[in-house]
Motif scaffolding. Sequence first.
Motif, PDB file in Angstrom:
ATOM      1  N   ILE A 105      69.095  29.455  46.889  1.00 39.12           N
ATOM      2  CA  ILE A 105      67.967  30.246  46.412  1.00 39.12           C
ATOM      3  C   ILE A 105      67.935  30.114  44.894  1.00 39.12           C
ATOM      4  CG2 ILE A 105      66.899  32.534  46.334  1.00 39.12           C
ATOM      5  CD1 ILE A 105      67.134  31.433  49.147  1.00 39.12           C
ATOM      6  N   VAL A 106      66.775  29.750  44.347  1.00 42.26           N
ATOM      7  CA  VAL A 106      66.641  29.506  42.911  1.00 42.26           C
ATOM      8  C   VAL A 106      65.384  30.195  42.378  1.00 42.26           C
ATOM      9  CG1 VAL A 106      67.877  27.296  42.935  1.00 42.26           C
ATOM     10  CG2 VAL A 106      65.430  27.334  43.334  1.00 42.26           C
ATOM     11  N   ILE A 107      65.315  30.333  41.068  1.00 46.44           N
ATOM     12  CA  ILE A 107      64.097  30.770  40.391  1.00 46.44           C
ATOM     13  C   ILE A 107      63.456  29.529  39.780  1.00 46.44           C
ATOM     14  CG2 ILE A 107      63.109  32.108  38.504  1.00 46.44           C
ATOM     15  CD1 ILE A 107      65.292  34.122  38.823  1.00 46.44           C
ATOM     16  N   LEU A 122      60.576  32.894  43.271  1.00 44.40           N
ATOM     17  CA  LEU A 122      61.762  32.502  44.033  1.00 44.40           C
ATOM     18  C   LEU A 122      61.425  31.312  44.915  1.00 44.40           C
ATOM     19  CD1 LEU A 122      63.077  35.982  45.157  1.00 44.40           C
ATOM     20  CD2 LEU A 122      64.185  34.433  43.584  1.00 44.40           C
ATOM     21  N   ALA A 123      62.427  30.467  45.154  1.00 48.34           N
ATOM     22  CA  ALA A 123      62.237  29.296  46.011  1.00 48.34           C
ATOM     23  C   ALA A 123      63.553  28.952  46.695  1.00 48.34           C
ATOM     24  CB  ALA A 123      61.748  28.107  45.191  1.00 48.34           C
ATOM     25  N   VAL A 169      53.884  27.510  48.811  1.00 49.85           N
ATOM     26  CA  VAL A 169      53.617  26.154  48.347  1.00 49.85           C
ATOM     27  C   VAL A 169      54.921  25.362  48.324  1.00 49.85           C
ATOM     28  CG1 VAL A 169      52.727  24.773  46.425  1.00 49.85           C
ATOM     29  CG2 VAL A 169      51.724  27.001  46.927  1.00 49.85           C
ATOM     30  N   VAL A 170      54.862  24.119  48.807  1.00 50.39           N
ATOM     31  CA  VAL A 170      56.014  23.218  48.717  1.00 50.39           C
ATOM     32  C   VAL A 170      55.851  22.416  47.439  1.00 50.39           C
ATOM     33  CG1 VAL A 170      57.239  21.307  49.786  1.00 50.39           C
ATOM     34  CG2 VAL A 170      56.266  23.097  51.206  1.00 50.39           C
ATOM     35  N   ARG A 171      56.825  22.518  46.546  1.00 45.91           N
ATOM     36  CA  ARG A 171      56.756  21.844  45.252  1.00 45.91           C
ATOM     37  C   ARG A 171      57.924  20.880  45.078  1.00 45.91           C
ATOM     38  NH1 ARG A 171      55.087  27.215  43.900  1.00 45.91           N
ATOM     39  NH2 ARG A 171      53.066  27.186  42.871  1.00 45.91           N
ATOM     40  N   MET A 172      57.722  19.908  44.205  1.00 45.78           N
ATOM     41  CA  MET A 172      58.825  19.058  43.800  1.00 45.78           C
ATOM     42  C   MET A 172      59.423  19.688  42.548  1.00 45.78           C
ATOM     43  SD  MET A 172      59.075  15.047  42.849  1.00 45.78           S
ATOM     44  CE  MET A 172      58.320  15.198  41.258  1.00 45.78           C
ATOM     45  N   GLY A 173      60.720  19.962  42.578  1.00 47.75           N
ATOM     46  CA  GLY A 173      61.375  20.623  41.461  1.00 47.75           C
ATOM     47  C   GLY A 173      62.193  19.664  40.635  1.00 47.75           C
ATOM     48  N   THR A 220      63.218  19.145  46.500  1.00 42.32           N
ATOM     49  CA  THR A 220      62.041  19.700  47.147  1.00 42.32           C
ATOM     50  C   THR A 220      62.249  21.198  47.294  1.00 42.32           C
ATOM     51  OG1 THR A 220      61.731  17.669  48.396  1.00 42.32           O
ATOM     52  CG2 THR A 220      60.576  19.603  49.193  1.00 42.32           C
ATOM     53  N   LEU A 221      61.236  21.987  46.931  1.00 46.28           N
ATOM     54  CA  LEU A 221      61.349  23.441  46.915  1.00 46.28           C
ATOM     55  C   LEU A 221      60.319  24.066  47.851  1.00 46.28           C
ATOM     56  CD1 LEU A 221      61.492  23.825  43.060  1.00 46.28           C
ATOM     57  CD2 LEU A 221      63.419  24.058  44.607  1.00 46.28           C
ATOM     58  N   GLN A 222      60.761  25.032  48.651  1.00 48.96           N
ATOM     59  CA  GLN A 222      59.852  25.858  49.453  1.00 48.96           C
ATOM     60  C   GLN A 222      59.734  27.187  48.712  1.00 48.96           C
ATOM     61  OE1 GLN A 222      58.016  25.217  52.277  1.00 48.96           O
ATOM     62  NE2 GLN A 222      57.149  27.210  51.818  1.00 48.96           N
TER      63      GLN A 222
END
Length: 106
Positions: free
Chosen positions: A72-74, A31-32, A51-55, A44-46
């Motif tokens: 909220i996303v998967i 989940l992010a 971990v902070v990722r680029m989605g 940008t995803l938390q």
Amino acid sequence: MRKNKGTSGKSSDTPEVTRVRTPRKDKNEILATVGTLLGGKRVTLQCMDGVVRMGRIPGSKKKRMWVREGDIVIVTPWDFQDSKADVIWKYTGPQVNWLQRKGYLK
């Protein structure tokens, strides 16, 4: 032509059962929360693992799934670059409430 009567035929005292898709650990899904929109199909995803990722929103889902900040996303992190991920599912408002009640969201 039939007109909509406005009632679904259900009584109001019966609880509504909803199906909510949960992340699958065997497929490396987490989940992010969407942080910022970077333009195009990048966000940008938390992530819930800290971990902070680029989605990236794949092209097949870009027009069907309108993503905004705070959604909220998967996501599925990339195997070869852990700082990037693909967005594969977006939750609606009632689904987010269900996730909070069941303890999936921190």
